[in-house]
Write a protein that holds these residues in place. Structure first.
Motif, mmCIF file in Angstrom:
data_model
loop_
_atom_site.group_PDB
_atom_site.id
_atom_site.type_symbol
_atom_site.label_atom_id
_atom_site.label_comp_id
_atom_site.label_asym_id
_atom_site.label_seq_id
_atom_site.Cartn_x
_atom_site.Cartn_y
_atom_site.Cartn_z
ATOM 1 N N TRP A 1 -26.846 -30.362 48.796
ATOM 2 C CA TRP A 1 -25.757 -29.329 48.500
ATOM 3 C C TRP A 1 -26.170 -28.088 47.556
ATOM 4 O O TRP A 1 -25.269 -27.050 47.735
ATOM 5 C CB TRP A 1 -24.656 -30.003 47.773
ATOM 6 N N ASN B 1 -28.734 -23.000 56.661
ATOM 7 C CA ASN B 1 -29.642 -23.802 55.993
ATOM 8 C C ASN B 1 -31.051 -24.009 56.313
ATOM 9 O O ASN B 1 -32.189 -24.030 55.342
ATOM 10 C CB ASN B 1 -28.900 -25.033 55.667
ATOM 11 N N ASP C 1 -27.661 -29.648 57.703
ATOM 12 C CA ASP C 1 -27.631 -28.590 58.715
ATOM 13 C C ASP C 1 -27.287 -29.068 60.229
ATOM 14 O O ASP C 1 -26.588 -28.562 61.018
ATOM 15 C CB ASP C 1 -28.656 -27.599 58.693
ATOM 16 N N SER D 1 -23.150 -29.162 56.146
ATOM 17 C CA SER D 1 -23.134 -27.925 55.288
ATOM 18 C C SER D 1 -21.993 -27.052 55.042
ATOM 19 O O SER D 1 -22.141 -26.508 54.249
ATOM 20 C CB SER D 1 -24.571 -27.295 55.672
ATOM 21 N N GLN E 1 -21.132 -32.802 52.698
ATOM 22 C CA GLN E 1 -22.566 -32.574 51.913
ATOM 23 C C GLN E 1 -22.417 -33.389 50.585
ATOM 24 O O GLN E 1 -23.609 -33.670 50.249
ATOM 25 C CB GLN E 1 -22.675 -31.239 51.923
ATOM 26 N N SER F 1 -26.311 -25.011 50.204
ATOM 27 C CA SER F 1 -25.116 -25.096 51.098
ATOM 28 C C SER F 1 -23.759 -25.032 50.568
ATOM 29 O O SER F 1 -22.803 -24.620 51.244
ATOM 30 C CB SER F 1 -25.189 -26.147 52.289
#
Length: 411
Positions: free
Chosen positions: A21, A260, A151, A161, A166, A24
């Protein structure tokens, strides 16, 4: 199972939890939830808040009352629980509160996992200086793998993401590691440990180093550079995904759809740049290496502003590759500087002050300040302001921070 393999698994999961995390979240907050720049920055400031005191507090607990591996497990279980509670929240206040609580228990696990590794390796007769780095590098691998996973994995056709999933993914990894930690070798506690004051136990006595002009200058510049550390973590993905995603020319490009993965080049670069540091330190000295880092931040931000996911994607890629120099060269050379100039009695505490100034005060101020800049100036001009700030810090560092090729111990 071989202890090295068990510690590799621990390190892989330790940083995979974060990688799910950290890079993103900004895109989800700015895109899915439409939070402001200051609000996005506040989530990344939580790491600065936690870094001020939680690692020290948990270190005391691990030394005196709860074995490090069990405390590592408890912290991950609690952090994971708070992430599960955070994931369904869409309003700022409850989401921020649960993320803050989760980060409070996650940040100490970085030091705890290192402690578990050092103790486990030493008990088996291994030389930690030689054995630990190849194990630790798997943490960076875990971070990268986790970034790529959120991703590529989709739920209902949407990437993890770009959604709160996430946080669920990170929470699941945290709970797995929490349970796994209880299977690791025992780390003995010392119930008759040194009963020095809380100030000493938290390493705050080393703040007396501010009486030395040389160290005060170094710590102030550490905080100033620390301000830059969380900016791209907070806003790079949001910038690529949401800013360029609204521009028809760039919608659907790799940099927008897989931001990402593009940003993960930064972590790959970080791994490789660690190998360059001994050469640069030997050839140019610590001060020059720290200066190289500061000018690398100028390029990191400037190239993000000048590049785009279309014909300018090469500038974005170059910005990601430069990150390794920007991040590693200052953090590692700065740590070595502290090691060389401080006396053994306060060396560990001095390292703690260095981390507090960079990852504590610096990251806290930087996250909020960057958010305010983004709200007032917007993209891509904010990147140029961040680059200008880094240039100013580099020039002031050249003027005010002077010592010979090799730093001398404080007298």
């Amino acid at each position: 199972m071989n202890i090295k393999i068990r510690l590799i698994v621990m390190n892989f999961l330790q940083y995979a939890v974060w990688g799910a995390w950290l890079i993103s979240l900004g895109a989800y907050l700015g895109g899915g939830l439409k939070f402001s720049g200051v609000q996005i920055g506040s989530f990344f400031a939580t790491m600065g808040i936690a870094s001020l005191f939680m690692p020290g507090v948990m270190g005391i607990i691990a030394d005196r009352w709860i074995p490090a591996q069990k405390l590592l497990g408890l912290c991950h279980l609690i952090a994971g629980l708070f992430l599960f509670l955070a994931a369904p929240q869409t309003e700022y206040a409850p989401l921020y509160t649960f993320v803050l609580l989760s980060v409070m228990f996650y940040m100490p696990t970085i030091a705890l996992s290192n402690s578990v590794a050092y103790t486990s390796l030493s008990s088996k007769g291994y030389d930690t200086v030689r054995t630990f780095p190849p194990i630790r590098v798997w943490g960076t691998v875990g971070f990268i793998v986790s970034m790529i996973a959120v991703d590529l994995i989709r739920i209902d056709g949407v990437q993890l993401s770009k959604t709160s999933y996430q946080l669920y993914f990170s929470a699941l990894l945290s709970l797995i590691l929490g349970l796994y930690a209880f299977t690791l070798p025992n780390c003995e506690v010392n119930r008759s440990a040194d009963r020095s004051s809380l100030v000493d136990r938290l390493g705050l006595r080393a703040f007396a180093l501010f009486r030395h002009r040389q160290m005060a200058t170094f710590f102030i510049f550490s905080m100033c550079l620390g301000i830059a550390l969380q900016i791209t973590n907070a806003f790079a993905n949001d910038y690529l995904t949401n800013h360029f995603g609204k521009i028809e020319e760039f919608a659907g490009t790799f940099g927008v759809e897989h931001a990402n993965i593009l940003i993960s080049l930064s972590q790959m670069s970080e791994t490789l740049c660690i190998l360059l540091i001994p050469f640069f330190l030997k050839r140019y000295g610590i001060k020059t290496v720290m200066l190289i880092s500061m000018f690398a931040w100028v390029l990191r931000f400037g190239l993000l502003g000048a590049g785009d996911p279309g014909g300018g994607v090469w500038m974005l890629v170059l910005s990601m590759l430069i990150y390794g120099v920007a991040f590693d060269f200052f953090n590692i050379s700065g740590s070595l500087y502290v090691e060389k100039v401080t006396e053994p009695a306060i060396r560990s505490s001095a390292q703690g002050v260095f981390m507090i100034m960079t990852n504590g005060f610096g990251a806290f101020v930087g996250s909020y300040a960057a958010g305010k800049v983004v709200d007032l100036v917007g993209w891509p001009h904010s990147w140029y302001l961040f680059a200008g700030y880094s240039m100013l810090i580099a020039l002031l560092f050249m003027i005010f921070f002077n010592y010979r090729h090799e730093p001398e111990p404080l007298k």
